[in-house]
Design a protein around this motif. Structure first.
Motif, PDB file in Angstrom:
ATOM      1  N   GLU A 610       0.816  -1.209   0.000  1.00  0.00           N
ATOM      2  CA  GLU A 610       0.000   0.000   0.000  1.00  0.00           C
ATOM      3  C   GLU A 610       0.853   1.263   0.000  1.00  0.00           C
ATOM      4  O   GLU A 610       0.349   2.366   0.072  1.00  0.00           O
ATOM      5  N   GLY A 611       2.170   1.116   0.009  1.00  0.00           N
ATOM      6  CA  GLY A 611       3.047   2.284   0.039  1.00  0.00           C
ATOM      7  C   GLY A 611       3.730   2.400   1.387  1.00  0.00           C
ATOM      8  O   GLY A 611       3.633   1.524   2.246  1.00  0.00           O
ATOM      9  N   ALA A 917      -2.234  -2.289  13.105  1.00  0.00           N
ATOM     10  CA  ALA A 917      -3.184  -3.390  12.937  1.00  0.00           C
ATOM     11  C   ALA A 917      -4.261  -3.339  14.011  1.00  0.00           C
ATOM     12  O   ALA A 917      -5.453  -3.524  13.732  1.00  0.00           O
ATOM     13  N   VAL A 918      -3.863  -3.053  15.241  1.00  0.00           N
ATOM     14  CA  VAL A 918      -4.830  -2.996  16.340  1.00  0.00           C
ATOM     15  C   VAL A 918      -5.806  -1.838  16.128  1.00  0.00           C
ATOM     16  O   VAL A 918      -6.960  -1.902  16.528  1.00  0.00           O
ATOM     17  N   CYS A 919      -5.316  -0.786  15.471  1.00  0.00           N
ATOM     18  CA  CYS A 919      -6.172   0.392  15.267  1.00  0.00           C
ATOM     19  C   CYS A 919      -7.004   0.322  13.995  1.00  0.00           C
ATOM     20  O   CYS A 919      -7.589   1.320  13.606  1.00  0.00           O
ATOM     21  N   SER A 922      -5.960  -3.466   9.139  1.00  0.00           N
ATOM     22  CA  SER A 922      -5.777  -4.907   9.298  1.00  0.00           C
ATOM     23  C   SER A 922      -4.741  -5.466   8.337  1.00  0.00           C
ATOM     24  O   SER A 922      -4.148  -6.505   8.597  1.00  0.00           O
ATOM     25  N   GLN A 923      -4.520  -4.757   7.200  1.00  0.00           N
ATOM     26  CA  GLN A 923      -3.536  -5.293   6.261  1.00  0.00           C
ATOM     27  C   GLN A 923      -2.130  -5.295   6.845  1.00  0.00           C
ATOM     28  O   GLN A 923      -1.244  -5.996   6.363  1.00  0.00           O
ATOM     29  N   MET A 924      -1.888  -4.517   7.918  1.00  0.00           N
ATOM     30  CA  MET A 924      -0.539  -4.428   8.495  1.00  0.00           C
ATOM     31  C   MET A 924      -0.190  -5.667   9.316  1.00  0.00           C
ATOM     32  O   MET A 924       0.947  -5.808   9.758  1.00  0.00           O
ATOM     33  N   THR A1218      -5.492 -11.603  13.891  1.00  0.00           N
ATOM     34  CA  THR A1218      -6.509 -10.584  14.157  1.00  0.00           C
ATOM     35  C   THR A1218      -7.294 -10.878  15.408  1.00  0.00           C
ATOM     36  O   THR A1218      -8.056 -10.050  15.865  1.00  0.00           O
ATOM     37  N   SER A1219      -7.167 -12.075  15.910  1.00  0.00           N
ATOM     38  CA  SER A1219      -8.093 -12.639  16.860  1.00  0.00           C
ATOM     39  C   SER A1219      -8.598 -11.736  17.959  1.00  0.00           C
ATOM     40  O   SER A1219      -9.736 -11.365  17.982  1.00  0.00           O
TER      41      SER A1219
END
Length: 1946
Positions: A610-611, A917-919, A922-924, A1218-1219
């Motif tokens: 994504e850059g 990711a937590v924020c 999700s792709q991170m 992600t759980s």
């Protein structure tokens, strides 16, 4: 002059050199031949093949012989005339002309400054054949090991006077007084190199090789009898001789350094200069740093490197520092901090090296090997070449891209000396392990290493040792337990390997390892093997090869070898391990400053599809700026407490860290007992008795947090400890911060002034014991003398300068206590601390028994390791395999970057991606690791679990400060862009600065901790309890900073894993040490804790696709160590905990896992909303599953492979990442009520965290070292070198045993480690004698964070209390009894301020019969008149059980006038106690002294023991030295220098505790003091009191009571008075002028007080009274000066009581009973005797009889005696037991009497004692009417016996003219006749009136006397007797029982 004409060329020589040069250039493909003229001028030998060298050897030898003769021309030798010395110069042999001593023996221990480029050499003087003279000579003018390459001429300095610049050897030889008769030549007189040995002493080193021929025959490197450790090997060509200081052969230690040819990349030249490195080759001058040369070449022996410098005669302007100089690098390790070979767990450290030579492997005999250009660029690695056996060739060319180390050679050399250690077993003839076997074993070892393992030198040493021992020394197994072989590849019995077999066997061994080890066999020399290796590297043929072993066996029965490490990972680790900590930081800083890391950032940008991450962050920030609250679930945005609104508040926030635990108390007591044992030892190193109080100073490392933490510890200890420096009892409120700060000093630049004040304080207060506590004592052990880097850190070496200074060592009132978790560096062969003064933290269990019941269990390194073993489902030590894989891949891509930089950037990237990711991004998740995501999720979500917002702490350890700063900035930036500033804090913890946190979090902490101070800021990490935060912990060392119990994760993935010693490793892991509640067993965590990692993690980490981060990287063989991760439920990575993050810390009763079926039913568990979470949460609370079902193996639980990305390379397991927050980025749709229910039902995450130890993430390398056990069962880390400034005394040492206690481990290190010269203990040695130990130095060691600070503070407290206790005593403090019965005086006879009684006035004072001494509280009342006492009065004063209760005492500080027992010894007392050098101990004589006494019917013989020093008190007959008398003074003597009255102290059972030392009480005045002892105790009293006079009672009195002693003292004294009167009458002195008084004192009188009375007011009628302590001398001299003193029979004083009010003492003198301390007039009392049979109340009995005889008894009320409570001896020594059985059954007093002729059990006790005891407790049986009948007392004739407190007696004397009370109105209830004599007649008794039914008791010696008495006194007229009323004491007939008869009044 000199040898200046020796530079002419020979034609033949020129042609020869020219020819050889052309030949060499034709042979060589890639080498430029050396300039011909340079070769000629430098006298370099041609490059010849070994065959040519052999054929030409003889010619060369002849040639050099000619040169040695001194002239190259044919002229004859010229007679040499010395230049005469200048006027006034010193001409003594061995001294220079300035008069300074140059002899090696004289200056061997001095620190000599050697300029850069110079060496110390020894010159031989013809006049001093046994001495060497030290000189400093420019090394360019000295030869290499082959006698070549020395410049002609000379340049030298005088080391004596420091004169420099001698350009001619002739001039120099004159200056040093060589006094030569031939022309001076340096070749003839400069004979030896001078080197420093392991002890730092300058010694003779190797011979300077002025000619090479003598050394051609290659000598065995195992020769151990030579003076140095090596012989120069065979060499026939130009060579580099790089040597360092040899050491004594006994140590068998070799060099501690590495040769390195390019550790620094081309952009950072200064790095290399700081290490102990050697650059060889032409271009190496680029890497020379001028200012480091002097320190690097200071004391080492160096050869030279060939160089094309200009061959000029005098070399004007060509200094050693110039770029074209001949370069030489010292291999001696830099004595600072960690040297380039700072040991490490890796093979980079020569552990067994002291400073030794490595010349052998460096010498090259063939043409140089060229290092290819761009080697690093092509191979992506910088190979590390370890020199092995034999000759190592030159390297030239691109030397930056290779590193050369002598470490392996050092290891080989050490193992060659292996048999030394076993000579004691008679094995000295056994051959050492062969070179071939060494190399073969090395190959075996390398073959079995995995691709991600690094060779350890310790492993190799142990392999060599075991192989040698098993091959040769089976007989030693009886001495040492045989250990199993280390590796299965090594057979137990190995046949000898020949050099011809070696290459084949090595190839065979390597054939099984998939080309991981490649063998290159050379037929000619190592050079061709190295060339081949470089060629293969360039061609990429060694891509899978980690190690290349090059073997050359062509030479005669010897091998040459070297090993090159070509594996990218291994070479990187090994090269980085050669950096010191300072170099490591410099290198990293350089890479950061110069932008070298930008390439890394660019690479990360390309990874993210994504850059750039920053672009994503900015985009996220802008999108969410308006509605930031939606970025996290609603609850996260309100982490603060809700108590204002009345909502739930977390009640589990409690900090109880300042309670003393049983362990700490036990350790404090152990410390105290060690201090007491030092004091009790005969060395008199500590006189505890002379100290009155304790003061202390705690030295801590220069860490602000540690400093504040120590202050806080002292503060919270409150007045328990802080009174030590000031007044006891000072309340906590008075403790200002400044007051506490005076007890702690931070060891930084400002420490000197505080320490100086402490030392001054100790000098000014000799009676204060100062305890100097060196906390974290492992921190700075650098020697102040050897601190060669003063510019780096001012505080280094400070400990040595302060704590080891002479003033501290010699101060008798300073005790030093070192406190550390890692004591190894203080346990060397040279330690200051005696092994007996070590205190180790006790084990909590012994034989399975819990020794100390504590509610918290300590969780340290062994417990962490235990969780990694099979059977534990929750390993707390982990490594992150995906992180390691990424780091390894990036390391290969960026070979020039330091791995610390790469690791830090990767980890920061992972944390950044995880936060994103937590924020919601999700792709991170694909760009972080499972572990990092787990940490981040739990951190961010933790405050949601608690209504008050308590959260978890994550410690991120980044040792390198610049990298920590980068990480801090980056993570802060990410947090700010994600709007998480209020959810958790990021703190940068640096040693030199305090803690900085945001105001929002400060307010939170103040709220939680209920702090109202507006200025408060947290100053320690402990105060961050409950704060959700990432603590970035920086600094190369941490200094004992404690972490709060909310610590959940300890991320140590960035610790410096390449450079580890045991201390460093354990120190890092000590961060995680933790106390957990012992109620929750750790095993329970298996079921009840939260899932920590992904069930599919193991398979995913080994997935090839994970290497997406590298382009074209291939999967490599991984380490065989695999471990199945256990699961816990707070993991972000668990797909099973996907329901909700609020269940992350569920209560114990709720099931942690959903059944597998539920998981399968859930269609999209990963994306469930937060509304579902709360619903499911409350549902789970209701589930009650069986505990067995909770532990579900991760293998059997299906994982929903929910793909979040279509990319095929995303691991299936990543779906589970992600759980736990299950799409926590969804909008806050949950209602407030739902939110509240979560808060109500969930448990505070901090509380949950505090119940379990933190989870620790380690680098893979460290993890393997920690979890891998060696053959002893211990972790491999424990066999590492213990500390960087110590070294192994021998590589041939046993392994530590798993069963070793801390004490045994200490003894192991004391035997097997020695300090390096940089260590502060280096110079502390005294040829093995014990006096190297400092007597007042202790060491306390215990695991990290276990509570050592609390323990030593508690120690200070109890030490202080003990010292006060030593200066305090318990004195009786009781009110006088029977005050209400005291007769009120009609008038006051004396004025209150009268100091002496007036005789006439005193005669008018009536005698007070009543006893007032409280010790007689249970004695019978004495009636003096008809007393109106109610029947309750006496009985209520004392309950029945109170009789047995302890008497009241009070604690009192001893004054300077106290009497002491045997434990007191001070300087003043020594002579008094008999420790006078003039008199031998126990020198005393025994004298018999006899006198007759009619009452006893026989002559009494007493014995005096009189010490020589006391004989002047006695008179002896002249001829026979018979004792005649004891000298008595005159009444008229007025001297103030002595006491006139002799003092007698009767004593029994108190030889230790009796207060017989009256020196201070008498204020030093001369006095005569006699101890009265029983015969059987004579020896023991004489032992303890050798200088006291003893009066020994006759043996018949061995079982007698105190009455016998008093009786004999008085009778002896009267007899002596008569003798003295007769003696002095002959001298013309009147008998009445002889002093008649003696003092009889109890052995428990401790101090004396006086009340001073002063008149005040106008009418002089008001008085003020003050009580003070005064000396016994003042009291006695005052009483002795009483007017008409000889008219008083008894003089005494009050017993002290604090309850006595001064107003009560209105009459200054009383006529009453006196006790305890009396002055007795033996003249007046001649006819009144003490009753020798009495045990109790004999003084009362004597007082009554003395008064009735009309004698005056005076008590001085203004004086009082204080009596100490002594728990042993005295009356307690009489035990009444049965005579028949030995059974010690207590016998009741009722059984003390029996009927005559009965079969009663007889008792072994004197009859008199039985009688007195019986009457005391059971007299009511004889006098029933008298019980509580005080109006009708018992009439007692001529004696006082205690009939118990409930019966009153009336004393009357039967003597004519005696004073008795008027009995006319008295009616008696009983009559007691005790042993009545002839003065008692019938008519006397008939004067008294008795009640009807009154009882009579007659006591006699036998039954016959009983009947006679009844008849003589006509008792049957008024008294009725019955036969059964006769009794006797329960004695056998031989013990002469007493008989008594009772009767009733008719």
């Amino acid at each position: 002059m000199g040898n200046s004409y020796a530079g002419q060329l020979k034609t033949t020589r020129f042609e020869e050199v020219l020819h050889n040069s052309i030949e060499a250039s034709l042979r060589s493909n890639n080498l430029v031949p050396r300039p011909i003229f340079s070769q000629l001028y430098l006298e370099a030998e041609q490059q010849l093949s070994s065959l040519e060298a052999g054929s030409r050897a003889d010619n060369e030898e002849e040639e050099e012989e000619e040169e040695e003769e001194g002239s190259e021309s044919s002229s004859p030798p010229i007679a040499y005339q010395m230049k005469p010395p200048l006027e006034g110069c010193c001409t003594t042999d061995g001294f220079c002309q300035a008069g300074k001593d140059l002899r090696l023996v004289s200056i061997s221990n001095e620190q000599i400054e050697v300029p850069s480029g110079f060496l110390l050499v020894g010159a031989k003087s013809p006049n001093l054949p046994d001495h060497l003279l030290a000189c400093a000579v420019d090394k360019r003018f000295l030869p290499d090991d082959n006698g070549r390459n020395a410049l002609l001429g000379f340049s030298g300095n005088c080391v004596g006077c420091g004169k420099k610049g001698f350009c001619y050897f002739t001039e120099f030889s004159n200056h040093i007084n060589l006094k030569l008769t031939t022309q001076p030549k340096k070749q003839k007189h400069l004979k030896y190199y001078l080197v420093r040995n392991a002890q730092g002493t300058l010694t003779k080193g190797s011979v300077i090789c002025w000619k090479g021929a003598e050394f051609r025959s290659r000598q065995s490197s195992t020769s151990t009898c030579t003076s140095t450790l090596f012989q120069p090997p065979e060499s026939t060509g130009p060579s580099i001789a790089v040597t360092s200081e040899p050491v004594p052969a006994a140590n068998q230690n070799v060099l501690s350094g590495t040769q390195q040819t390019g550790v620094a990349s081309d952009h950072f030249p200064s790095t290399a200069a700081l290490g102990s490195t050697v650059y060889n080759g032409k271009d190496s001058h680029k890497h020379l740093v001028k200012n480091n040369l002097s320190s690097l070449t200071r004391t080492s022996v160096l050869g030279t490197l060939t160089n094309s410098g200009p061959p000029k005669k005098r070399h004007k302007g060509w200094s050693p520092e110039s770029p074209s100089s001949t370069e030489v690098w010292n291999l001696q390790p830099n004595p600072q901090i960690g040297n380039r070979n700072k040991n490490g767990s890796l093979s980079c450290l020569p552990h067994s090296a002291v400073v030794g030579p490595v010349s052998s492997p460096v010498v090259a005999s063939e043409e140089p090997v060229s290092v290819p250009d761009n080697l690093l660029k092509i191979c992506k690695t910088r190979p590390v070449i370890f020199k092995g056996h034999g000759i190592f060739p030159y390297l030239c060319g691109n030397l930056n891209d290779v590193i050369v180390s002598p470490l392996l050679y050092t290891c080989y050399r050490n193992s060659q000396s292996i048999s030394r250690a076993y000579e004691q077993y008679g094995a000295s003839t056994i051959q050492p392990i062969s070179e071939e076997m060494q190399l073969l074993l090395t190959v075996y070892y390398l073959v079995q290493l995995a691709s991600d393992q690094v060779p350890l030198i310790e492993d190799l040493e142990q392999i060599f040792m075991r192989s040698w021992r098993e091959s040769h020394l089976s007989e030693i197994r009886q001495y040492q337990q045989a250990m199993p072989p280390a590796f299965s590849q090594v057979p137990s019995q190995i046949a000898p390997v020949t050099s011809a077999q070696l290459p084949w066997l090595a190839g065979l061994a390597a054939s099984s390892c998939n080309d991981s080890v490649h063998i290159i066999e050379c037929s000619y020399s190592l050079a061709e093997g190295l060339s081949e290796m470089f060629k293969m590297l360039i061609e990429g043929k060694l891509a899978k090869t980690n190690y290349v072993v090059i073997i050359c066996t062509c030479r005669n029965r010897t091998i040459d070898s070297c090993i090159a490490v070509t594996g990218k990972y291994q070479a990187r680790i090994l090269s980085e391990s050669m950096l010191t900590p300072a170099e490591y930081q410099k290198e990293v800083n350089y890479q950061l400053v110069t932008g070298k890391v930008e390439a890394l950032g660019c690479f990360f940008s390309t990874l993210c599809p994504e850059g750039d991450i920053d672009v994503l962050l900015d985009k996220f920030y802008q999108e969410n700026q308006g509605h930031i609250s939606s970025s996290l679930p609603a609850s996260v945005n309100k982490p603060t407490t809700l108590d204002i609104t009345g909502a739930a508040v977390c009640t589990s926030y409690n900090i109880d860290r300042h309670q003393i635990r049983p362990f700490q108390l036990a350790v404090a007591q152990k410390l105290l007992s060690h201090v007491c044992s030092i004091a009790d030892s005969s060395t008199q190193n500590l006189d505890l008795g002379s100290f009155e109080k304790v003061d202390f100073l705690i030295c801590v490392p220069p860490s602000e947090v540690t400093y504040q933490q120590t202050l806080l510890n002292i503060w919270h200890s409150g007045h328990h400890y802080c009174y030590l420096g000031f007044e006891l009892g000072l309340e906590k409120e008075h403790l200002t911060k400044q007051r506490v700060e005076q007890y702690v000093v931070k060891l930084d630049a400002e420490a000197q002034s505080k320490f100086k004040a402490f030392m001054q304080n100790s000098l000014q207060n000799p009676h204060t014991l100062f305890v100097l506590i060196h906390d974290h004592a492992h921190w700075d052990l650098l020697s102040a003398v050897h601190s060669l880097y003063p510019q780096t850190d001012a505080s280094m070496g400070l400990v040595d300068r302060l704590l080891n200074c002479r003033e501290v060592k010699e101060a008798p009132n300073i005790v030093t206590l070192h406190v550390t978790s890692f004591p190894y560096a203080l346990q060397t062969q040279h330690t200051h601390i005696s092994p007996y003064n070590e205190i180790h933290w006790p084990s909590s269990y012994s034989n399975g028994v819990d020794l100390y019941h504590e509610n918290k269990k300590y969780f340290g390194l062994p417990e962490f390791i235990e969780t990694t073993l099979s059977g534990h489902s929750l390993p707390l030590l982990r490594y992150d395999s995906s992180f390691e894989a990424m780091v390894m891949a990036l390391g290969k891509r960026f070979p020039r970057l330091h791995s610390a930089v790469i690791r830090t950037f990767v980890l920061v990237q992972h944390y950044s991606a995880a936060m994103m990711a937590v924020c919601g991004l999700s792709q991170m998740k694909n760009y972080t690791s499972v572990e990092t995501l787990e940490i981040t999720q739990n951190l961010i979500n933790s405050s949601r679990q608690c209504p008050s917002g308590h959260g978890l702490m994550v410690v991120l350890r980044i040792p390198c400060i610049p990298l920590a700063a980068v990480a801090y900035e980056r993570l802060n930036h990410v947090r700010e862009r994600l709007a998480l500033e209020d959810h958790f804090e990021i703190i940068l913890g640096s040693p030199n600065s305090g803690i900085t946190i945001g105001q929002h979090f400060v307010e939170q902490l103040k709220n939680w901790q209920k702090i109202e101070d507006a200025e408060w800021r947290p100053q320690t990490y402990l105060e961050l309890e409950g704060l959700p935060c990432i603590l970035i912990f920086s600094g190369m060392d941490h200094h004992g900073e404690s972490l709060p119990r909310s610590l959940r994760y300890c991320d140590l993935r960035l610790i410096n894993s390449s450079c580890l010693v045991r201390t460093s490793l354990e120190k890092e892991l000590g961060l995680a040490a933790y106390f957990v509640s012992s109620e929750v067993p750790i095993e329970k965590v298996v079921a009840n804790d939260v899932l920590e990692s992904d069930p599919e993690k193991l398979s995913s980490t080994d997935n090839e696709d994970e290497e997406i981060v590298t382009e074209g990287s291939t999967s490599e063989k991984r380490s065989p160590i695999k471990r199945e991760r256990s699961r816990s439920h707070d993991s972000a990575s668990s797909s099973l905990s996907s329901k909700t993050s609020s269940t992350a810390f569920c209560s114990e009763s709720s099931p942690p896992l959903v059944p597998a079926g539920d998981v399968a039913k859930s269609p999209r568990p990963v994306l469930s909303s937060s509304t579902e979470e709360s619903a499911n949460n409350s549902e789970r609370q209701r589930l009650k599953t069986d505990k067995g079902a909770q532990t579900i193996s991760s293998k059997h639980i299906p994982v929903v492979p929910e793909q979040l990305d279509s990319k095929p390379n995303v691991r299936s397991a990543q779906a589970s990442i992600t759980s736990s927050s299950s799409s926590p980025f969804s909008s806050s749709s949950s209602s407030a009520s739902t939110h509240n229910s979560i808060l109500q039902t969930s448990q505070c995450s901090m509380t949950k965290a505090s119940k379990h130890p933190p989870i620790v993430f380690l680098p893979k390398l460290v993890y393997d070292i920690i979890t891998c056990a060696d053959s002893s069962g211990l972790p491999k880390s424990s066999s590492l070198l213990p500390y960087h400034s110590v070294m192994w005394a021998s590589s041939f040492r046993p392994l530590m045993s798993k069963m070793m206690t801390s004490t045994e481990q200490s003894l192991y290190y004391r035997q097997w480690t020695v300090p390096k010269p940089i260590h502060m203990d280096y110079n502390n040695r005294n040829e093995g004698r014990m006096d190297t130990f400092h007597p007042r130095r202790l060491l306390l060691s215990g695991p990290p964070q276990i509570g050592k600070t609390g323990a030593y503070l508690q120690f200070l407290s109890i030490l202080s209390r003990m010292l006060i206790r030593l200066t305090e005593v318990d004195v009786y403090n009781e009110e006088e009894i029977n005050i209400n019965l005291k007769e009120e005086l009609n008038q006051y006879y004396h004025q209150p301020d009268d100091v002496w009684p007036d005789l006439e006035t005193f005669k008018k004072i009536p005698f007070d019969y009543t006893i007032h001494d409280p010790k007689y509280e249970d004695a019978s009342l004495i009636c003096s008149r008809i007393q109106n006492i109610s029947s309750d009065d006496k009985s209520t004063t004392r309950k029945q059980e109170d009789v047995y209760m302890r008497r009241q005492t009070t604690r009192m500080r001893l004054s300077k006038y106290a009497a002491y027992n045997t434990y007191h010894h001070c300087e003043q007392c020594h002579q008094y106690m008999g420790f006078n050098p003039r008199y031998q101990l126990y020198e005393s004589t025994l004298h018999a002294f006899a006198f007759s006494y009619s009452m006893l019917g026989e002559e009494i013989q007493l014995h005096f023991i009189i010490p020589k020093s006391k004989e002047h008190h006695f008179v002896f007959s002249q001829p026979g030295r018979q004792l005649e008398s004891m000298r008595l003074p005159l009444v008229t003597d007025k001297s103030q220098d002595y006491i006139k009255s002799p003092t007698f102290t009767p004593t029994t059972g108190r030889h230790e505790h009796g207060l017989f030392n009256l020196y201070h009480a008498m204020d030093g005045a001369s006095h005569l003091h006699v101890l009265v002892v029983k015969e059987y105790e004579m020896a023991i009293y004489k032992k303890y009191w050798p200088n006291h006079i003893m009066l020994v009672l006759p043996s018949i009195f061995n079982s007698a009571g105190v009455g016998a002693a008093h009786f004999l003292i008085k009778e002896l004294s009267y007899h002596n008075l008569e003798l003295e009167r007769n003696r002095q009458e002959e001298l013309g002195i009147k008998p009445q002028d002889i002093w008649p008084f003696i003092v009889i004192s109890d052995d428990s009188c401790v101090m004396w007080n006086a009340v001073d009375t002063e008149c005040s007011g106008d009418r002089k009628s008001e008085f003020t009274r003050t009580e003070r302590n005064i000396s016994l001398k003042q009291i006695l001299q005052h009483i002795e000066a009483t007017p008409n003193v000889i008219h008083y029979a008894l003089i005494g004083m009050r017993k002290w009581s604090s309850k006595t009010k001064s107003g009560e003492i209105k009459e200054p003198f009383s006529c009453c009973h006196v006790h305890d301390f009396i002055m007795l007039n033996v003249d007046l009392t001649q006819n009144v005797q003490y009753n020798q049979n009495r045990f109790m109340c004999d003084d009362v009995d004597f007082n009554l009889r003395a008064h009735s005889a009309g004698l005056l008894i005076c008590r001085f009320n203004r004086f009082s005696v204080l009596k100490k409570q002594v728990a042993v001896g005295g009356q307690r020594s009489f035990h009444i037991k049965s005579k028949v059985s030995d059974n010690p059954v207590s016998i009741a007093p009722a059984q003390y009497i029996c009927a005559p002729d009965s079969k009663h059990t007889f008792l072994a006790a004197p009859a008199q004692l039985l009688l007195e005891k019986y009457l005391q407790y059971h007299s009511h049986r004889f006098f029933p009417l008298s019980l509580k009948n005080y109006i009708h007392p018992v009439l007692s004739v001529d004696c006082y016996l205690n009939l118990g407190p409930q019966i009153a007696v009336c004393y009357v004397s039967s003597r004519p003219h005696s004073l008795n009370i008027s009995c006319s109105g008295l009616i008696f209830s009983g009559l007691l006749l005790y042993l009545c004599d002839s003065f008692v007649v019938a008519s006397f008794l008939k004067k008294f009136h008795f009640l009807k039914g009154a009882t009579l008791c007659v006591i006699c010696q036998d039954r016959n006397s009983l009947r006679q008495t009844v008849v003589r006194l006509e008792l049957e007229d008024e008294w009725q007797f019955r036969l059964r009323d006769e009794f006797q004491t329960a004695n056998a007939k031989e013990d002469r029982p007493l008989f008594f008869l009772t009767g009733r009044h008719i």
